[in-house]
Enzyme design. Sequence first.
Site, short mmCIF file in Angstrom:
data_model
loop_
_atom_site.label_atom_id
_atom_site.label_comp_id
_atom_site.label_asym_id
_atom_site.label_seq_id
_atom_site.Cartn_x
_atom_site.Cartn_y
_atom_site.Cartn_z
N GLN A 71 0.90 -1.15 0.05
CA GLN A 71 -0.31 0.10 0.07
C GLN A 71 0.72 1.37 -0.08
OE1 GLN A 71 -3.04 -0.11 2.95
NE2 GLN A 71 -3.80 -2.30 2.34
N ARG A 93 -11.34 1.24 -0.08
CA ARG A 93 -11.11 -0.32 -0.28
C ARG A 93 -11.06 -0.67 -1.55
NH1 ARG A 93 -14.24 -5.43 2.53
NH2 ARG A 93 -15.75 -4.98 1.00
N TYR A 132 -1.36 -10.53 3.14
CA TYR A 132 -2.44 -11.23 2.62
C TYR A 132 -2.37 -10.88 1.06
CZ TYR A 132 -4.61 -6.19 2.43
OH TYR A 132 -4.96 -5.09 2.38
N HIS A 216 -7.62 -12.04 9.15
CA HIS A 216 -7.79 -10.64 8.42
C HIS A 216 -8.82 -9.96 9.42
CE1 HIS A 216 -9.58 -7.64 5.92
NE2 HIS A 216 -8.43 -7.55 5.70
N ARG A 219 -15.01 -10.61 9.22
CA ARG A 219 -15.67 -10.58 7.97
C ARG A 219 -15.08 -11.54 7.26
NH1 ARG A 219 -14.06 -5.27 8.08
NH2 ARG A 219 -12.92 -5.53 6.29
N HIS A 282 -6.47 -1.63 15.28
CA HIS A 282 -7.61 -0.41 15.51
C HIS A 282 -8.18 -0.60 16.62
CE1 HIS A 282 -6.47 0.10 11.44
NE2 HIS A 282 -6.77 -0.98 10.76
N ASP A 333 0.70 0.92 9.06
CA ASP A 333 -0.49 0.40 8.07
C ASP A 333 -0.69 0.67 6.63
OD1 ASP A 333 -3.08 -0.59 7.54
OD2 ASP A 333 -4.31 0.56 9.09
ZN LIG Z 1 -4.75 -3.18 8.28
#
Ligand SMILES: [Zn+2]
Length: 465
Positions: A71, A93, A132, A216, A219, A282, A333
């Site tokens: 990211q 996302r 991931y 993860h 969800r 978080h 993050d």
């Molecule tokens: Zn994350």
Amino acid sequence: MFPFSHTHPMLDVIVPHALLPAGWAEGVRLTADAAGTLVRVEAGAEPDSAAERIEGVALPGMPNLHSHAFQRALAGLTERQGGGTEDSFWSWRSAMYGFLGRLTPDDVEAIAGQLYVEMLRAGYTSVAEFHYLHRAADGGRYDDPAEMSRRVLAAADASGIALTLLPVVYMTGDFGGAPPGEGQRRFLLDPDGLSDLLERLAPELDGGRRLGVALHSLRAVPPDAIPDALAALERVSPGGPVHVHVAEQRREVEACLAWSGTRPVEWLLEHAPVDARWCLVHATHVTPSEVRRLAASGAVAGLCPTTEANLGDGIFPLRDYLASEGAIGIGSDSHVSVSPVEELRWLEYGQRLVGGARNVASGFPHPSTGRTLFEAAASGGARAMGIRAGALEVGRRADIVVLDPEHPVLAGRSGDALLDSWLFSGNRPSVRHVAVGGRWVVRDGRHPSQQDVLARYRRTVRGLA
Ligand SMILES: [Zn+2]
């Protein structure tokens, strides 16, 4: 391999100021053994020809407990309204899924390489990679299912940063077993796949590398997969850390309530063996009762203030959590910022903005807000990474950051005011030297391969544009 050499000379230095577990000390000699562990931490040391004299302020290196390396190359590309609807975490996302759909293993290694050099130069000495991106762009497995993991390991090795690799279990698209969407096909990994991946990676691990697992989120991981994932970790890396994204967004809390009648953190505390090995990343949306129970579990709250601000997540109830003696750590993050200064500053500033008060973290336990936050994040971060680091103490890894004594922000400062001034004043880099496991990886602000790493990163990002 790191250009300096793996058979490094033993680190042996005397620094004029250092933050030790008992407090600030003067004339501190820090000596590491060949394995990179501190074997001497001695205040008031006499000059010694064997020890290099280094000017500056020595601090424990900061663990970065939450990273999605790829990211880094997306940062800045999602700062405009898309599609006419209100932008949110969920529209971000979708953009992120679109971006990662194109990434090759070479791209990921190049991006992670640049990121890890940036981390070291900013004062992070270890990183937990919540990894991931397991599969190829079409969702198929690579010939070597550990291909992407190995690229992350290679980037960390080349930079010299210590790495805790957390392969992520990812199975479903939402609560209640909803099938994964097309944008999620590169992530898919069930407990059997995890077990296979961990076994492939285990031989690669040495002193600077740890293996854990990540779920993860609630969800993406059905309840019955959790014990299987934990058992796979126990076989390969007993006692390794367990991380999970939880309660980041209000919509996630509402969906969890609709699914189970309980909130996400509450659900985890009741259905998973959450203890000091766990890091709840978080944990933004928590009730007073969840705050107390999470703190009492010994788990680390993995706070990522610049990403949480960027994504509009919300504000973690820091003061109540610290009052309950909860453990915290910080992560960069999504890498919209790669700086422990900025994470800790915005951790405190978020609290000030919503609470209308100053020095919110002060008193837990130090009067100095900077020292309280820095020490909490260093020790909690090390715990979340499953490493003995986070303090300048015999028996811990020699992960050391030396601040620049010439820096104007530090002029005339001593003791806790050094940390308060570093964290809450200005934005010019003030890290001069960095060691990981007793090996210098940054000297005078420079990393030995920063130019080559940057050139490769530039080529990669241009190719993706
Ligand atoms: Zn994350």
